[in-house]
Design an enzyme around this catalytic site. Structure first.
Site, short mmCIF file in Angstrom:
data_model
loop_
_atom_site.label_atom_id
_atom_site.label_comp_id
_atom_site.label_asym_id
_atom_site.label_seq_id
_atom_site.Cartn_x
_atom_site.Cartn_y
_atom_site.Cartn_z
N MET A 1 -13.10 12.33 49.59
CA MET A 1 -12.95 10.95 49.42
C MET A 1 -13.88 10.24 50.28
O MET A 1 -13.92 10.38 51.45
CB MET A 1 -11.46 10.37 49.15
CG MET A 1 -10.77 10.69 48.15
SD MET A 1 -9.15 10.21 47.89
CE MET A 1 -8.58 10.78 46.20
N ARG B 1 -4.82 12.61 50.71
CA ARG B 1 -4.00 11.23 51.04
C ARG B 1 -2.28 11.48 50.81
O ARG B 1 -1.72 10.64 51.16
CB ARG B 1 -4.40 10.36 49.98
CG ARG B 1 -4.00 10.32 48.59
CD ARG B 1 -4.54 8.90 47.98
NE ARG B 1 -4.01 8.77 46.58
CZ ARG B 1 -4.41 8.34 45.42
NH1 ARG B 1 -5.45 7.48 45.82
NH2 ARG B 1 -3.90 8.33 44.35
N ASP C 1 -9.20 5.51 53.82
CA ASP C 1 -10.58 5.52 54.22
C ASP C 1 -11.09 4.94 55.50
O ASP C 1 -12.55 5.02 55.83
CB ASP C 1 -11.10 4.51 53.12
CG ASP C 1 -11.01 5.04 51.61
OD1 ASP C 1 -10.42 4.38 50.80
OD2 ASP C 1 -11.51 6.36 51.58
N THR D 1 -4.95 2.55 55.02
CA THR D 1 -5.92 3.13 54.07
C THR D 1 -6.45 4.53 54.73
O THR D 1 -6.50 4.48 56.18
CB THR D 1 -7.19 2.17 53.95
OG1 THR D 1 -8.05 2.90 53.10
CG2 THR D 1 -7.90 1.64 55.03
#
Lengths: 450, 450
Positions: free
Chosen positions: B228, B342, B182, B180
């Site tokens: 993000m 990303r 994130d 990920t």
């Protein structure tokens, strides 16, 4: 090569095949006569207008060439001619660019190292004092060559000053060095800055396409990418360079050179949505309806002006995306490259960096041959294999004109560009100029006392 | 190393220190007894959730390790478990990844090569047939290892299937491979995908700063960058990595882990505007007011949902920019990195690519040792010099949990991150993994019959 030589008071001495050493130049003082000791004046270089990924490569070329010529002082204008008028000058040759490594480091730095400005000289009749000031400063600092790196609007400065010099029999020389990501300067094949911006755009469009294709959703996923280009669609056309045997490229490309047909645009999206789950679209910020109004002016509060009086255009991508969301169940995303497309030196093209550097060198060489009121041009003798040569063009036919994408390079449905465009652009994006990385991030040269 | 061996019908034979050649494996057929001929089942690998710049490096690691183990068939799920349920399987080992060059090419390809999905298995009580189908398909294709590359929500799939297998005494093994941008998976130091996204963000923020500084305007120029990060601010924190001796970095960084104070935010901008002409701000898409409402929900029509039921957040950067434009004369620009952050494999970090690859290898190794219901973890023994080791963690403590940026790493005024964060992140962004360029653009591996 023959060099035309002047002293710092502007008196012409003649032609010499040899450039005396700097030491001789400094020691001598206004001795006349052919073949004897001469004094050559200093250079001032400025950057103007929107920055690009390679504008510092042109600066580097100027410094390098001036150094080889034995120029004593290589001055940089801090923030273009606005800084020059305040005598805000940077001693580039002594304080910043002293070694070959400095030159290489500068070439890898994005945006305008010297700072830039958006300032057009007023016409002489309106403000003669500004002109007198420019020349007084040049004389004070023994500057015989004024070089200006910029686009359309900046070449205007070169034109005004060289016209004034011609009229008042001033000896200083004024040469324009081309620069713009928009590729809209006439009388040359392409402009420094365009190749790297195109490489960035094509690479990013391709990555966006890859990302958007990854879900197999029954509901289509649409991405609308808004790309810079006030009147000329060169940058938006570069999205087509993402096409290859590993990528079908964008599904729709809309350039400002042709009228934008909203109904046909949405009809095409709906057609595509029946057969693909991923749709990627590139539109220029400057697309206009058949009646001439900008698409981004659909909602009037979007209209803003920049300092040159050009409408600052943005938002058509968002407007088109919102409308699509309201009228369909598609998943819609809007991406605006914004300043990323003009500052992405991390993915600069070798060809672009090299040409930007070369036009800086060429400008110095020509200025010291006595040329003035000219802009350096990039010309392509042959595209495959790619062979470039440089030239000069009268600045009067460059300033304030724009070169658009030929309509013949846009498909009849106005939703793509042709192979002719791709053949034109591909050579300019070749090779990647590696940044100098420190702690994982590209390192940049900045203005600081060393 | 000891290997636990099973036949394709799930019968456990025992431990062996040697992996028989593929030929022996194929020729043999259900002979029992320790040390004799064994049959090892096939692998299926899927990618799930949002793609990253390095998700294919994990896929490459799986294929490479499985090949070394002599696995006969290495299947890829086309579009994650949704494709698996339709038996849409790709014969990776025979049709796509046959050479070391293929492995290297795959590692340089952005987004999910196999396609991805956003699909959570329903609880067994709600739909037992889905589970029966998964296992029936596994048996049909002689699959003994099910590997799934994904984030939080994807690990849920691994958990549900391994729980079902344990309950029904099925022999198949299920391992999760973390992924990920994130960085919010708990029980590990960081996740594959985060390092490259951070490198992209830091590089792009730095180029935006360079670009924004180039004009010396009396009217400040403000750029608000939206990054993000639904609940965790790891990506937004990465903007701080642009700081160095050549760059002061962003002026304000707002993470979602702390309440967003609108008044303090604008007050800070106005303070800065008195002393600088360029202000660059990074905000997370998930910033919230003290009462918990998302800033991007200030105007309600911004709220949309994705397939997992998470609010799709975006727009707070634009809202904050618009408000600033209305309340000041500053020049304000809003930039949203969107999917670029990303999918930017062209600037992937070597460390990130390597770790993503390694966790794929590790997963295969551990699956064939008999492990199941686990996720591979990345652990840092020491940060300077940087030393990483891999491990396994029970998937029950990973699925559906989120790791946030420690509040101690956010400055007391909530507008920056501390040096602790930078020390943590810097090693992950080191080195750049060069794309394979063709015609000036990175080349990608795509699904096509060879």
């Amino acid at each position: 090569m023959d060099f035309s030589l002047y002293n710092t008071k502007g008196k012409f001495y003649g032609i010499s095949r040899q450039i005396p050493d700097s030491a001789e130049w400094n020691a001598a003082d206004a001795k006349s006569g052919l073949g004897e000791i001469y004094i050559m004046g200093n250079v001032v270089i400025g950057q103007s207008g929107g920055p690009t990924a390679v504008i510092n490569a042109s600066l580097a070329g100027v410094v390098q060439a001036a150094r080889i010529k034995g120029v004593e002082k290589i001055y940089g204008m801090h923030y273009g001619i606005q800084g020059f008028l305040k005598e805000d000058l940077i001693d580039l040759g002594n304080d910043y660019i002293r070694t070959r490594e400095d030159i290489e480091f500068l070439k890898r730095t994005p945006s305008a190292f010297l700072g830039s400005c958006r300032y057009k000289l007023p016409p002489f009749e309106k403000d003669p004092e500004v002109y007198e000031k420019v020349f007084a400063i040049m004389e004070k600092y023994d500057i015989s060559c004024f070089l200006y790196i910029g686009g359309n609007d900046s070449m205007d400065t070169v034109k005004m000053l060289s016209d004034y010099a011609a009229l008042h029999k001033k000896p200083q020389r004024f040469i324009g060095i081309p620069k713009t990501i928009d590729n809209d300067l006439p009388v040359m094949d392409h402009t420094p800055g365009y190749g790297s911006a195109s490489k960035y755009i094509a690479t990013s469009v391709k990555e966006i396409i890859r990302d958007n294709e990854c879900y197999d959703s029954p509901i289509p996923s649409v991405v609308i990418i808004e790309i810079m280009g006030r009147h000329a669609g060169w940058l938006t056309a570069a999205a087509a360079l993402s096409r290859g045997d590993d990528c079908s490229g964008p599904d729709i490309i809309c350039l400002p050179e042709v009228p934008f047909d909203m109904d046909a645009f949405y009809a095409r999206i709906h057609e595509l949505a029946k057969v693909k789950h991923s749709i990627v679209i590139a539109v220029s910020e400057g697309i206009r309806f058949a009646d001439g109004t900008f698409v981004c002016e659909m909602e009037e509060e979007n209209v803003k002006l920049d300092a040159f009086g050009h409408k600052m255009l943005s938002g058509c991508g968002e407007l088109l995306a919102n409308k699509l969301m309201q009228e369909s169940n598609y998943k819609v995303r809007n991406i605006e490259f914004s300043t990323l497309q003009r500052s992405a030196t991390h993915i600069a093209s070798v060809i672009d960096i090299r040409e930007a550097y070369d036009v800086g060198i060429y400008a110095v060489n020509k200025a010291y041959e006595g040329e003035t009121g000219k802009v350096v041009t990039i010309n392509v003798a042959e595209r495959d294999p790619y062979q470039v040569y440089y030239g000069l063009h009268d600045v009067h036919s460059v300033a304030n004109e724009e070169k658009m994408v030929p309509v013949a390079w846009i498909t009849p449905d106005h939703m793509d560009v042709t192979e002719d465009y791709c053949r034109y652009a591909k050579p300019m994006i070749a090779g990647n100029y590696m940044p100098y990385y420190v702690d994982g991030i590209p390192h940049h040269m900045t203005l600081k006392k060393k």
